[in-house]
Design a protein around this motif. Structure first.
Motif, PDB file in Angstrom:
ATOM      1  N   VAL A  69       0.887  -1.168  -0.073  1.00 27.40           N
ATOM      2  CA  VAL A  69       0.120   0.227   0.087  1.00 27.40           C
ATOM      3  C   VAL A  69       0.954   1.344  -0.010  1.00 27.40           C
ATOM      4  CG1 VAL A  69      -0.315   0.042   2.457  1.00 27.40           C
ATOM      5  CG2 VAL A  69      -2.021   1.173   0.968  1.00 27.40           C
ATOM      6  N   VAL A  70       2.159   1.131   0.651  1.00 22.88           N
ATOM      7  CA  VAL A  70       2.947   2.483   0.888  1.00 22.88           C
ATOM      8  C   VAL A  70       3.714   2.572  -0.492  1.00 22.88           C
ATOM      9  CG1 VAL A  70       4.747   3.403   1.890  1.00 22.88           C
ATOM     10  CG2 VAL A  70       3.129   2.178   3.129  1.00 22.88           C
ATOM     11  N   ALA A  71       4.123   1.633  -1.119  1.00 23.32           N
ATOM     12  CA  ALA A  71       4.895   1.511  -2.408  1.00 23.32           C
ATOM     13  C   ALA A  71       3.888   1.890  -3.650  1.00 23.32           C
ATOM     14  CB  ALA A  71       5.516  -0.015  -2.859  1.00 23.32           C
ATOM     15  N   VAL A  72       2.564   1.513  -3.731  1.00 24.56           N
ATOM     16  CA  VAL A  72       1.514   1.996  -4.674  1.00 24.56           C
ATOM     17  C   VAL A  72       1.416   3.446  -4.442  1.00 24.56           C
ATOM     18  CG1 VAL A  72      -0.461   1.485  -5.729  1.00 24.56           C
ATOM     19  CG2 VAL A  72       1.011  -0.386  -5.155  1.00 24.56           C
ATOM     20  N   ALA A  73       1.043   3.918  -3.147  1.00 22.32           N
ATOM     21  CA  ALA A  73       0.702   5.148  -2.978  1.00 22.32           C
ATOM     22  C   ALA A  73       1.811   6.194  -3.454  1.00 22.32           C
ATOM     23  CB  ALA A  73       0.441   5.247  -1.537  1.00 22.32           C
ATOM     24  N   LYS A  74       3.135   5.661  -3.183  1.00 24.55           N
ATOM     25  CA  LYS A  74       4.218   6.636  -3.559  1.00 24.55           C
ATOM     26  C   LYS A  74       4.420   6.459  -4.891  1.00 24.55           C
ATOM     27  CE  LYS A  74       6.548   8.651  -1.020  1.00 24.55           C
ATOM     28  NZ  LYS A  74       6.326   9.986  -0.567  1.00 24.55           N
ATOM     29  N   ALA A  75       4.253   5.380  -5.668  1.00 20.55           N
ATOM     30  CA  ALA A  75       4.160   5.365  -7.201  1.00 20.55           C
ATOM     31  C   ALA A  75       3.221   6.288  -7.618  1.00 20.55           C
ATOM     32  CB  ALA A  75       4.011   3.852  -7.558  1.00 20.55           C
ATOM     33  N   MET A  76       2.146   6.334  -7.251  1.00 17.68           N
ATOM     34  CA  MET A  76       0.877   7.202  -7.574  1.00 17.68           C
ATOM     35  C   MET A  76       1.493   8.522  -7.506  1.00 17.68           C
ATOM     36  SD  MET A  76      -2.471   5.583  -5.721  1.00 17.68           S
ATOM     37  CE  MET A  76      -3.421   6.621  -6.403  1.00 17.68           C
ATOM     38  N   GLU A  77       2.104   9.104  -6.296  1.00 18.52           N
ATOM     39  CA  GLU A  77       2.282  10.403  -6.121  1.00 18.52           C
ATOM     40  C   GLU A  77       3.515  11.029  -7.010  1.00 18.52           C
ATOM     41  OE1 GLU A  77       4.679  12.803  -2.399  1.00 18.52           O
ATOM     42  OE2 GLU A  77       4.172  10.731  -1.897  1.00 18.52           O
ATOM     43  N   ALA A  78       4.369   9.764  -7.348  1.00 15.81           N
ATOM     44  CA  ALA A  78       5.491  10.101  -8.310  1.00 15.81           C
ATOM     45  C   ALA A  78       5.177  10.009  -9.898  1.00 15.81           C
ATOM     46  CB  ALA A  78       6.519   9.228  -8.116  1.00 15.81           C
ATOM     47  N   GLY A  79       3.752   9.862  -9.965  1.00 12.31           N
ATOM     48  CA  GLY A  79       3.236   9.440 -11.410  1.00 12.31           C
ATOM     49  C   GLY A  79       3.789   8.675 -12.301  1.00 12.31           C
ATOM     50  N   ALA A  80       3.723   7.591 -11.429  1.00 13.34           N
ATOM     51  CA  ALA A  80       4.368   5.927 -12.488  1.00 13.34           C
ATOM     52  C   ALA A  80       3.215   5.726 -13.306  1.00 13.34           C
ATOM     53  CB  ALA A  80       4.500   5.205 -11.308  1.00 13.34           C
ATOM     54  N   ARG A  81       3.537   5.468 -14.650  1.00 10.37           N
ATOM     55  CA  ARG A  81       2.640   4.956 -15.594  1.00 10.37           C
ATOM     56  C   ARG A  81       2.346   3.583 -15.363  1.00 10.37           C
ATOM     57  NH1 ARG A  81       5.365   6.987 -20.944  1.00 10.37           N
ATOM     58  NH2 ARG A  81       3.638   5.953 -21.872  1.00 10.37           N
ATOM     59  N   ALA A  82       2.950   2.820 -14.669  1.00 13.31           N
ATOM     60  CA  ALA A  82       2.640   1.375 -14.471  1.00 13.31           C
ATOM     61  C   ALA A  82       3.472   1.013 -13.366  1.00 13.31           C
ATOM     62  CB  ALA A  82       3.175   0.575 -15.967  1.00 13.31           C
ATOM     63  N   THR A  83       3.246  -0.356 -12.826  1.00 10.43           N
ATOM     64  CA  THR A  83       3.761  -1.181 -11.916  1.00 10.43           C
ATOM     65  C   THR A  83       4.430  -2.351 -12.001  1.00 10.43           C
ATOM     66  OG1 THR A  83       1.864  -1.997 -10.678  1.00 10.43           O
ATOM     67  CG2 THR A  83       2.642  -0.008  -9.949  1.00 10.43           C
ATOM     68  N   ILE A  84       5.518  -2.992 -11.839  1.00 13.63           N
ATOM     69  CA  ILE A  84       5.825  -4.230 -11.947  1.00 13.63           C
ATOM     70  C   ILE A  84       6.530  -4.977 -10.907  1.00 13.63           C
ATOM     71  CG2 ILE A  84       8.054  -3.519 -12.581  1.00 13.63           C
ATOM     72  CD1 ILE A  84       7.917  -5.457 -14.969  1.00 13.63           C
ATOM     73  N   CYS A  85       6.456  -6.337 -10.611  1.00 13.22           N
ATOM     74  CA  CYS A  85       7.225  -7.014  -9.786  1.00 13.22           C
ATOM     75  C   CYS A  85       7.377  -8.362 -10.432  1.00 13.22           C
ATOM     76  CB  CYS A  85       6.160  -6.992  -8.648  1.00 13.22           C
ATOM     77  SG  CYS A  85       4.701  -8.024  -8.519  1.00 13.22           S
ATOM     78  N   ALA A  86       8.313  -9.132  -9.712  1.00 11.88           N
ATOM     79  CA  ALA A  86       8.620 -10.414  -9.797  1.00 11.88           C
ATOM     80  C   ALA A  86       8.009 -11.208  -8.730  1.00 11.88           C
ATOM     81  CB  ALA A  86      10.206 -10.779  -9.740  1.00 11.88           C
ATOM     82  N   SER A  87       7.746 -12.311  -8.761  1.00  6.67           N
ATOM     83  CA  SER A  87       6.922 -12.798  -7.605  1.00  6.67           C
ATOM     84  C   SER A  87       6.881 -14.544  -7.813  1.00  6.67           C
ATOM     85  CB  SER A  87       5.499 -12.337  -7.532  1.00  6.67           C
ATOM     86  OG  SER A  87       4.871 -12.918  -6.508  1.00  6.67           O
ATOM     87  N   THR A  88       6.819 -15.119  -6.348  1.00  5.40           N
ATOM     88  CA  THR A  88       6.363 -16.406  -6.353  1.00  5.40           C
ATOM     89  C   THR A  88       4.900 -16.511  -5.828  1.00  5.40           C
ATOM     90  OG1 THR A  88       7.201 -16.256  -4.013  1.00  5.40           O
ATOM     91  CG2 THR A  88       8.649 -17.354  -5.574  1.00  5.40           C
ATOM     92  N   GLY A  89       4.370 -15.469  -5.787  1.00  3.77           N
ATOM     93  CA  GLY A  89       2.877 -15.712  -5.488  1.00  3.77           C
ATOM     94  C   GLY A  89       2.265 -14.437  -4.837  1.00  3.77           C
ATOM     95  N   ASN A  90       2.654 -14.183  -3.587  1.00  2.00           N
ATOM     96  CA  ASN A  90       1.844 -13.258  -2.822  1.00  2.00           C
ATOM     97  C   ASN A  90       2.210 -11.553  -3.256  1.00  2.00           C
ATOM     98  OD1 ASN A  90       0.646 -14.726  -0.980  1.00  2.00           O
ATOM     99  ND2 ASN A  90       2.575 -15.283   0.540  1.00  2.00           N
TER     100      ASN A  90
END
Length: 361
Positions: free
Chosen positions: A71-92
């Motif tokens: 929630v903090v990472a995405v909120a800060k991405a919104m604040e910075a004007g990110a056009r998309a998000t990305i992650c590598a994941s084993t699931g969670n």
């Protein structure tokens, strides 16, 4: 600090302890505020004088601890004007990143190791609308590609390399201290990418700096035997464990996690697949807590240490983090399912089959 009244989510409850400003969107799915549950059966059965508590993070919105940091990472991405998000994941991480990106209205890309993600987590990620790209390789290969992408495009990284993820995850340590009115003697966690053990330690250190606690706990980390790079002291090219959330061969927070273990005078060691399975089954059958396999690693480790006399005879408070809900991995849950053949619609037949002949005598 957390306020009284209805729970408002991680950012609102801890905004004075988080790197947020007036410009940071107050994004939330009401994550955090998870219960610290006293063990009713497992703790009292162990040698010594243990007060065992279970921090059940499976009650977060997407069913895992990842929501706190996400929630903090995405909120800060919104604040910075990110056009998309990305992650590598084993699931969670993928499920959480997809959910919070959907809530924020930002496209999300998820790279997963092909064939190595529990179906419950994959289902969440797909339904939240993320673009899922299976990679021929393991988690470490996925993360390498993700890091290459964010180095060249305006896309926000949502793995635990993102410092805002760590800030959000620290709040679980705050909650433990608030509930216990102090820190536990020991805090045990499963260790995969090593972000959570690091974040909890940072959270305890932060609370001590504020004068909220007098001492920090000793951190206990547990890795599956087939995926234990921190214990072996070297990366593992092909990590193997049924506990998919901790099947990671080269943890992103390696140095930070080992520093947390050293600074806390803690311990990191392995647990076997059988020990994970046994703790998993005991948590469900004796405590009423259905967790994913990786979650059980913390309890498996504490059981082994207690049986070996590690905690001694003095009164000792131990907290185990249960990182995710059991519905994340239904295949693992049904591996040894009971006989589910239908019974005749007859009361005596049902009682005979379920409770035994002595009940019907």
């Amino acid at each position: 600090m957390a306020q009284g009244g209805p729970w408002r989510g991680v950012i609102a409850e801890y905004e004075d302890l988080l790197p947020v400003t007036e410009a940071t969107p107050r994004l939330t799915l009401l994550e955090g505020g998870t219960p610290l549950i006293p063990s009713a059966q497992i703790g009292p059965s162990l040698p010594g004088d243990l007060r065992l508590f279970l921090k059940f993070e499976g009650l977060n919105p997407t069913g895992s601890f990842k929501d706190r940091g996400m929630v903090v990472a995405v909120a800060k991405a919104m604040e910075a004007g990110a056009r998309a998000t990305i992650c590598a994941s084993t699931g969670n991480t993928s499920a959480s990143a997809a959910a919070y990106s959907a809530r924020a209205g930002i496209p999300c890309m998820v790279l997963i190791p092909h064939g190595y993600i529990a179906l419950g987590k994959l289902a969440q990620t797909v339904r939240h609308g993320a673009k899922v790209v299976p990679i021929k390789g393991n988690f470490d290969d996925c993360l390498r590609v993700v890091r290459d992408i964010v180095a060249h495009y305006p896309i926000a990284l949502l793995n635990s390399l993102n410092p805002y993820r760590m800030d959000g995850q620290k709040t679980a340590a705050f909650e433990v201290c608030d509930a216990l009115r102090g820190a536990p003697d020991y805090h045990a966690l499963p260790v995969g990418n090593a972000g959570n053990v690091t974040a909890y330690w940072w959270g305890y250190c932060h609370y001590r700096e504020l004068g909220m606690i007098d001492l920090q706990p000793r951190m206990l980390g547990f890795q599956a035997e087939g995926a234990a790079p921190l214990v072996r002291g070297e990366p593992i090219a092909k990590p193997e464990t049924r506990a998919t959330a901790i099947r990671i061969g080269n943890p992103a927070r390696w140095r930070d996690a080992m520093r947390a273990i050293r600074e806390s005078r803690g311990l990191i060691t392995t647990v076997s697949e059988d020990e994970i399975r046994s703790a998993y089954e005991r948590l469900a059958a004796e405590e009423g807590l259905f967790v994913e396999p990786a979650s059980a690693a913390s309890v498996a480790g504490v059981i082994r240490l207690a049986e070996n006399g590690f905690f001694g005879e003095e009164p000792t408070t131990v907290v185990c983090t249960l990182t995710g809900h059991g519905l994340k991995d239904p295949d693992y849950a049904l591996d040894a399912a009971p006989d589910l053949e239908p019974s005749p619609p007859d009361a005596e037949a049902v009682l005979e089959r379920s409770l035994g002949s002595h009940v019907c005598a």
